[in-house]
Design a protein around this motif. Structure first.
Motif, PDB file in Angstrom:
ATOM      1  N   CYS A 144     -20.510   6.001  -9.614  1.00  0.00           N
ATOM      2  CA  CYS A 144     -21.108   7.199 -10.221  1.00  0.00           C
ATOM      3  C   CYS A 144     -21.456   6.969 -11.683  1.00  0.00           C
ATOM      4  CB  CYS A 144     -20.154   8.389 -10.101  1.00  0.00           C
ATOM      5  SG  CYS A 144     -20.069   9.126  -8.457  1.00  0.00           S
ATOM      6  N   VAL A 145     -20.519   6.411 -12.445  1.00  0.00           N
ATOM      7  CA  VAL A 145     -20.789   6.230 -13.880  1.00  0.00           C
ATOM      8  C   VAL A 145     -21.908   5.217 -14.097  1.00  0.00           C
ATOM      9  CG1 VAL A 145     -18.451   6.895 -14.559  1.00  0.00           C
ATOM     10  CG2 VAL A 145     -18.971   4.490 -14.183  1.00  0.00           C
ATOM     11  N   ALA A 146     -21.987   4.212 -13.201  1.00  0.00           N
ATOM     12  CA  ALA A 146     -23.079   3.237 -13.312  1.00  0.00           C
ATOM     13  C   ALA A 146     -24.394   3.853 -12.852  1.00  0.00           C
ATOM     14  CB  ALA A 146     -22.760   1.996 -12.479  1.00  0.00           C
ATOM     15  N   GLY A 147     -24.344   4.653 -11.782  1.00  0.00           N
ATOM     16  CA  GLY A 147     -25.555   5.275 -11.243  1.00  0.00           C
ATOM     17  C   GLY A 147     -26.169   6.301 -12.162  1.00  0.00           C
ATOM     18  N   ARG A 148     -25.360   6.981 -12.969  1.00  0.00           N
ATOM     19  CA  ARG A 148     -25.888   8.016 -13.869  1.00  0.00           C
ATOM     20  C   ARG A 148     -26.783   7.431 -14.955  1.00  0.00           C
ATOM     21  NH1 ARG A 148     -23.067  13.278 -13.690  1.00  0.00           N
ATOM     22  NH2 ARG A 148     -24.250  13.791 -15.552  1.00  0.00           N
ATOM     23  N   LEU A 149     -26.640   6.155 -15.242  1.00  0.00           N
ATOM     24  CA  LEU A 149     -27.429   5.538 -16.305  1.00  0.00           C
ATOM     25  C   LEU A 149     -28.923   5.644 -16.049  1.00  0.00           C
ATOM     26  CD1 LEU A 149     -25.269   2.346 -16.928  1.00  0.00           C
ATOM     27  CD2 LEU A 149     -25.554   4.266 -18.505  1.00  0.00           C
ATOM     28  N   ARG A 150     -29.334   5.703 -14.760  1.00  0.00           N
ATOM     29  CA  ARG A 150     -30.776   5.749 -14.491  1.00  0.00           C
ATOM     30  C   ARG A 150     -31.362   7.145 -14.646  1.00  0.00           C
ATOM     31  NH1 ARG A 150     -31.820   6.528  -8.812  1.00  0.00           N
ATOM     32  NH2 ARG A 150     -29.884   6.979  -7.746  1.00  0.00           N
ATOM     33  N   PHE A 151     -30.518   8.149 -14.962  1.00  0.00           N
ATOM     34  CA  PHE A 151     -31.028   9.495 -15.170  1.00  0.00           C
ATOM     35  C   PHE A 151     -31.144   9.845 -16.651  1.00  0.00           C
ATOM     36  CE2 PHE A 151     -29.204   9.715 -10.892  1.00  0.00           C
ATOM     37  CZ  PHE A 151     -30.332  10.115 -10.207  1.00  0.00           C
ATOM     38  N   GLY A 152     -31.153   8.821 -17.470  1.00  0.00           N
ATOM     39  CA  GLY A 152     -31.400   9.035 -18.893  1.00  0.00           C
ATOM     40  C   GLY A 152     -30.333   9.883 -19.550  1.00  0.00           C
ATOM     41  N   SER A 153     -30.763  10.713 -20.485  1.00  0.00           N
ATOM     42  CA  SER A 153     -29.815  11.484 -21.289  1.00  0.00           C
ATOM     43  C   SER A 153     -29.098  12.558 -20.497  1.00  0.00           C
ATOM     44  CB  SER A 153     -30.546  12.127 -22.475  1.00  0.00           C
ATOM     45  OG  SER A 153     -31.602  12.951 -22.012  1.00  0.00           O
ATOM     46  N   GLN A 154     -29.648  12.972 -19.350  1.00  0.00           N
ATOM     47  CA  GLN A 154     -28.929  13.939 -18.535  1.00  0.00           C
ATOM     48  C   GLN A 154     -27.806  13.259 -17.756  1.00  0.00           C
ATOM     49  OE1 GLN A 154     -31.355  16.621 -16.274  1.00  0.00           O
ATOM     50  NE2 GLN A 154     -29.609  17.623 -15.326  1.00  0.00           N
ATOM     51  N   GLY A 155     -27.922  11.949 -17.564  1.00  0.00           N
ATOM     52  CA  GLY A 155     -26.834  11.207 -16.945  1.00  0.00           C
ATOM     53  C   GLY A 155     -25.738  10.935 -17.957  1.00  0.00           C
ATOM     54  N   TRP A 156     -26.098  10.231 -19.021  1.00  0.00           N
ATOM     55  CA  TRP A 156     -25.218  10.003 -20.166  1.00  0.00           C
ATOM     56  C   TRP A 156     -26.030  10.245 -21.429  1.00  0.00           C
ATOM     57  CZ3 TRP A 156     -20.178   9.450 -19.219  1.00  0.00           C
ATOM     58  CH2 TRP A 156     -19.760   8.897 -18.007  1.00  0.00           C
TER      59      TRP A 156
ATOM     60  N   GLU B  91     -29.186  -9.142 -10.696  1.00  0.00           N
ATOM     61  CA  GLU B  91     -29.517  -7.800 -11.171  1.00  0.00           C
ATOM     62  C   GLU B  91     -28.455  -6.798 -10.728  1.00  0.00           C
ATOM     63  OE1 GLU B  91     -31.998  -6.733 -13.095  1.00  0.00           O
ATOM     64  OE2 GLU B  91     -32.689  -8.777 -13.383  1.00  0.00           O
ATOM     65  N   PRO B  92     -28.161  -5.797 -11.557  1.00  0.00           N
ATOM     66  CA  PRO B  92     -27.200  -4.768 -11.146  1.00  0.00           C
ATOM     67  C   PRO B  92     -27.746  -3.986  -9.963  1.00  0.00           C
ATOM     68  CG  PRO B  92     -28.326  -4.116 -13.171  1.00  0.00           C
ATOM     69  CD  PRO B  92     -28.717  -5.531 -12.895  1.00  0.00           C
ATOM     70  N   PRO B  93     -26.881  -3.501  -9.087  1.00  0.00           N
ATOM     71  CA  PRO B  93     -27.346  -2.755  -7.915  1.00  0.00           C
ATOM     72  C   PRO B  93     -27.992  -1.436  -8.317  1.00  0.00           C
ATOM     73  CG  PRO B  93     -24.958  -2.600  -8.128  1.00  0.00           C
ATOM     74  CD  PRO B  93     -25.415  -3.590  -9.147  1.00  0.00           C
ATOM     75  N   THR B  94     -28.904  -0.960  -7.491  1.00  0.00           N
ATOM     76  CA  THR B  94     -29.534   0.340  -7.716  1.00  0.00           C
ATOM     77  C   THR B  94     -29.274   1.223  -6.509  1.00  0.00           C
ATOM     78  OG1 THR B  94     -31.617  -0.484  -6.787  1.00  0.00           O
ATOM     79  CG2 THR B  94     -31.359  -0.601  -9.165  1.00  0.00           C
ATOM     80  N   GLY B  95     -28.992   2.482  -6.753  1.00  0.00           N
ATOM     81  CA  GLY B  95     -28.707   3.399  -5.660  1.00  0.00           C
ATOM     82  C   GLY B  95     -27.215   3.441  -5.379  1.00  0.00           C
ATOM     83  N   MET B  96     -26.770   4.570  -4.853  1.00  0.00           N
ATOM     84  CA  MET B  96     -25.336   4.768  -4.625  1.00  0.00           C
ATOM     85  C   MET B  96     -24.799   3.834  -3.556  1.00  0.00           C
ATOM     86  SD  MET B  96     -23.124   6.544  -6.075  1.00  0.00           S
ATOM     87  CE  MET B  96     -21.394   6.918  -5.892  1.00  0.00           C
ATOM     88  N   LEU B  97     -25.564   3.582  -2.509  1.00  0.00           N
ATOM     89  CA  LEU B  97     -25.105   2.706  -1.435  1.00  0.00           C
ATOM     90  C   LEU B  97     -24.815   1.310  -1.966  1.00  0.00           C
ATOM     91  CD1 LEU B  97     -24.661   2.380   1.678  1.00  0.00           C
ATOM     92  CD2 LEU B  97     -27.032   1.585   1.787  1.00  0.00           C
ATOM     93  N   ALA B  98     -25.769   0.742  -2.700  1.00  0.00           N
ATOM     94  CA  ALA B  98     -25.596  -0.603  -3.248  1.00  0.00           C
ATOM     95  C   ALA B  98     -24.499  -0.640  -4.306  1.00  0.00           C
ATOM     96  CB  ALA B  98     -26.915  -1.100  -3.840  1.00  0.00           C
ATOM     97  N   ASN B  99     -24.424   0.390  -5.138  1.00  0.00           N
ATOM     98  CA  ASN B  99     -23.404   0.435  -6.186  1.00  0.00           C
ATOM     99  C   ASN B  99     -21.998   0.496  -5.605  1.00  0.00           C
ATOM    100  OD1 ASN B  99     -24.093   0.406  -9.080  1.00  0.00           O
ATOM    101  ND2 ASN B  99     -25.562   1.982  -8.529  1.00  0.00           N
TER     102      ASN B  99
END
Length: 684
Positions: A379-391, A336-344
């Protein structure tokens, strides 16, 4: 508490039932004293129309699922009315209804604050938490400080509640700060079971290889953003199985590739080579043949022969196409892809090693930029979990993008006497990562990230990658991992350079509420149209959100002013001025242009006093904009200094709902609002 808002939360029924709490105990409580009061009502007593001092609840049906509609006694000019949802049960026939004024519904805080109040009330009825509601009301300042802290799960509870055990603290935290539950549960597991149960372990393909055999393939179940091939290639390189040596066959399955795969399997079985069959889910009709081939090759093949397969998981059990025998005989691996900035950030750095850090002659520059590149990737991977406000759209960023960028970085540093910052930003943002990006606003976001993270300050000065997290000094490979562990601040959107307004992916929108608000919207549109067609005169303030095609109206403003002033339309633009007034303050339209209302800002807020964009308030996801004055001017007269090009969308989905761009005044750098995903919405 100054004002308590209430919205029905279906999960509350289960919470109360699980602790022996009857809904009618909540029903008798009047939560505030003014005429904007909130009531809770037990369905067990609502067999007929129920009248309350400030509202009337109708259409109450016993049993099954029930919808109750509440109408305001003091109906506003727009005639708005709102509904609360009630879910009944054949056995208990209980539920709750919330009544609240429409003015508060427009504030997004109603959804989060209402949930807190319902849950806090329910929790206070449990024996272990009796008196919680009174203590919160009596010591509001202490509790507010705890609730609004950045990491409440790490802070002590106010008053005597700090003596509660971890489970009890989790219950209170769930009631008032559900957005921090993931981190709180992680801390709980770490404290009770040990750090090894929460630390992300790296996939060890070597161990999987030891357990495999010619009769036991390895099956990779793919996850978004995870590249199984790269890990396998690294293992093969270490053991001498590479494509260049002819001992590793890579077959990407699709139309017409079945014969290629069969040939590769036959050769590899005789010579003791490796074969990876990628995306086997794309050749469903051939999978039966593949199963028989592997069964045949399991006997008499070279002992070094290995087969690896990859496939995406089926969306539903009904769509599952991989033969059961194929799966049963394989070693199944999913990463699974990492979740959270620390893991990413750790995962991004794991793509390299000490040898990578020492490969470049410009070692200091290479190390600094590579770490910044890893942070950018996280950052670019982490923003994906914030929906349309991320990307605005979802993109398949993967470790391959990062490793290719690292190769480009090495080549360009070796070929140039100085660091070619502009070239690197263009290659990373427009080609490597930008190759995935299809939305123009997302492309701008990517460019701004790189401008912030990759500039001379990274080497010549101390560059802050995020609030409280500076770019590290020159370290070795293990030193960078240690720096991340010790120096990275607690998990929050601020690490992605997003405004820290406590996002939560849980939305408290209910079907009946949505159905009624859409019906409301239709009624308001009809009323607006009726008012407009009475004398065919432009309304004093135009409800922009009410248009089916708002672009047409904004274009009409430009066309009318172009005809009036004899200006060429193709050399004009729309300019906006945010006023300090609300709709009711205007009685007639402007001489030119139009006054607009119905917009809200996401990611920041508009400060009326300073007349600029400012940081959003804590937990305020959107804020209502004052009336906006829009008019057309020649392009060469447009003010561009100290402004932010703010995209306007129809709704939170963004992307294809883009309407226009408004230049709004800002005292901050444009990058701050770009990274925060600031936009105007017609439908909040």
């Amino acid at each position: 508490m100054a004002r308590i808002l209430l919205l029905f939360l279906p999960g509350l029924v289960a919470v109360c039932a699980g602790h022996g709490v009857f809904m009618d105990r909540l029903a008798s409580k009047k939560l505030c004293a003014d005429d904007e009061c909130v009531y809770t009502i037990s369905l067990a007593r609502a067999q007929e129309d129920y009248n309350a001092p400030d509202c009337r609840f109708i259409n109450v049906k016993k049993g099954q699922q029930i919808y109750v509609y509440s109408k305001l006694v003091k109906e506003n000019e727009a005639g708005e009315f709102w509904a609360g949802s009630v879910y009944g049960d054949h056995q208990t026939e209980m539920g709750i209804v919330g009544y609240f004024p429409s003015s508060l519904v427009k504030e997004q805080r109603v959804y989060q604050e209402a949930t807190k109040e319902v849950l806090t009330t329910a929790v206070a009825l449990m024996e272990e938490f009796q008196g919680l509601d009174r203590d919160i009301e009596g010591s509001a300042k202490q509790w507010r400080k705890w609730v609004e802290s950045e990491c409440p799960e790490k802070e002590k509870l106010p008053q005597e509640w700090k003596k509660k055990n971890l489970i009890q603290k989790l219950i209170i935290l769930r009631a008032v700060r559900p957005d921090r539950m993931t981190y709180a549960l992680r801390n709980f597991v770490e404290e009770k079971l040990g750090a090894k149960y929460v630390e992300r372990t790296r996939l060890d393909l070597g161990k999987a290889l030891e357990e495999s055999s010619p009769a036991t393939p390895v099956f990779f179940i793919l996850s978004p953003g995870v590249d199984a091939l790269k890990d396998l290639e690294m293992l093969g390189k270490r053991l001498g199985f590479t494509i260049d040596s002819g001992k590793f066959y890579n077959v990407s399955l699709g139309q017409g590739q079945e014969k290629v795969a069969e040939t590769a399997l036959e050769k590899a079985s005789r010579r003791g080579h490796w074969v990876i069959l990628q995306n086997v889910h794309l050749v469903a009709k051939w999978l039966g043949t593949l199963e028989k081939l592997l069964e045949g090759f399991s006997q008499g093949s070279h002992e070094d022969f290995r087969v690896f397969m990859s496939a995406e998981s089926a969306p539903t059990p009904d769509e599952h196409i991989i033969p059961q025998g194929l799966l049963e005989n394989s070693i199944k691996i999913t990463n699974e892809p990492p979740t959270g900035m620390l893991a990413n950030l750790h995962a991004a750095l794991y793509n390299f090693n000490q040898d990578t850090l020492e490969i470049c002659t410009k070692e200091q520059e290479f190390k600094s930029i590579l770490f910044s590149l890893c942070y950018f990737h996280a950052c670019v991977a982490g923003r994906l979990r914030f929906g349309s406000q991320g990307w605005s759209r979802s993109y398949p960023f993967n470790p391959g993008d990062l490793t290719i960028c690292a190769n480009v970085l090495y080549n360009y540093l070796e070929a140039n006497p100085n660091v070619p910052w502009e070239d690197l930003r263009y290659l990373f943002g427009e080609i490597m990562y930008g190759g995935h990006i299809t939305d123009v606003w997302d492309r701008r976001l990517c460019q701004v990230y790189l401008e912030e993270f990759m500039n001379p300050s990274l080497i010549e000065d101390e560059l802050m990658l995020a609030p409280g997290f500076a770019a590290p000094p020159y370290l070795d490979y293990s030193g960078y991992h240690q720096y991340i562990e010790e120096m990275l601040p607690p998990e929050s959107p601020a690490l992605l350079v997003l405004e820290d307004i406590h996002f939560t992916k849980k939305h408290f929108y209910f079907f009946s509420y949505l159905r009624l608000t859409r019906f409301n919207d239709l009624l308001l549109r009809c009323r607006e149209l009726d008012t407009w067609t009475q004398d065919l005169v432009l309304p004093a303030v135009v409800w922009l959100s009410g248009f089916f095609n708002p672009q047409s109206f904004l274009t009409a403003i430009m066309q009318s002013m172009a005809r009036k002033n004899e200006w060429p339309l193709d050399r004009m633009c729309l300019t906006v001025d945010v006023t300090k007034k609300v709709k009711e303050d205007y009685s007639h339209p402007p001489r030119e242009g139009a006054y607009l209302h119905g917009l809200s800002m996401e990611g920041a807020r508009w400060d009326i006093q300073s007349g600029t964009i400012v940081q959003a308030r804590l937990k305020e996801l959107t804020s209502t904009m004052p009336v906006i004055f829009a008019k057309a001017i020649p392009m060469d007269r447009q003010e561009t200094r100290q402004t932010y090009e703010c995209p306007v969308y129809k709704n939170k989905m963004r992307g294809s709902t883009y309407i226009w761009t408004f230049r709004l005044k800002s005292k901050e750098k444009t990058a701050k609002w770009v990274l925060a995903g600031v936009a105007l919405l017609l439908e909040a």
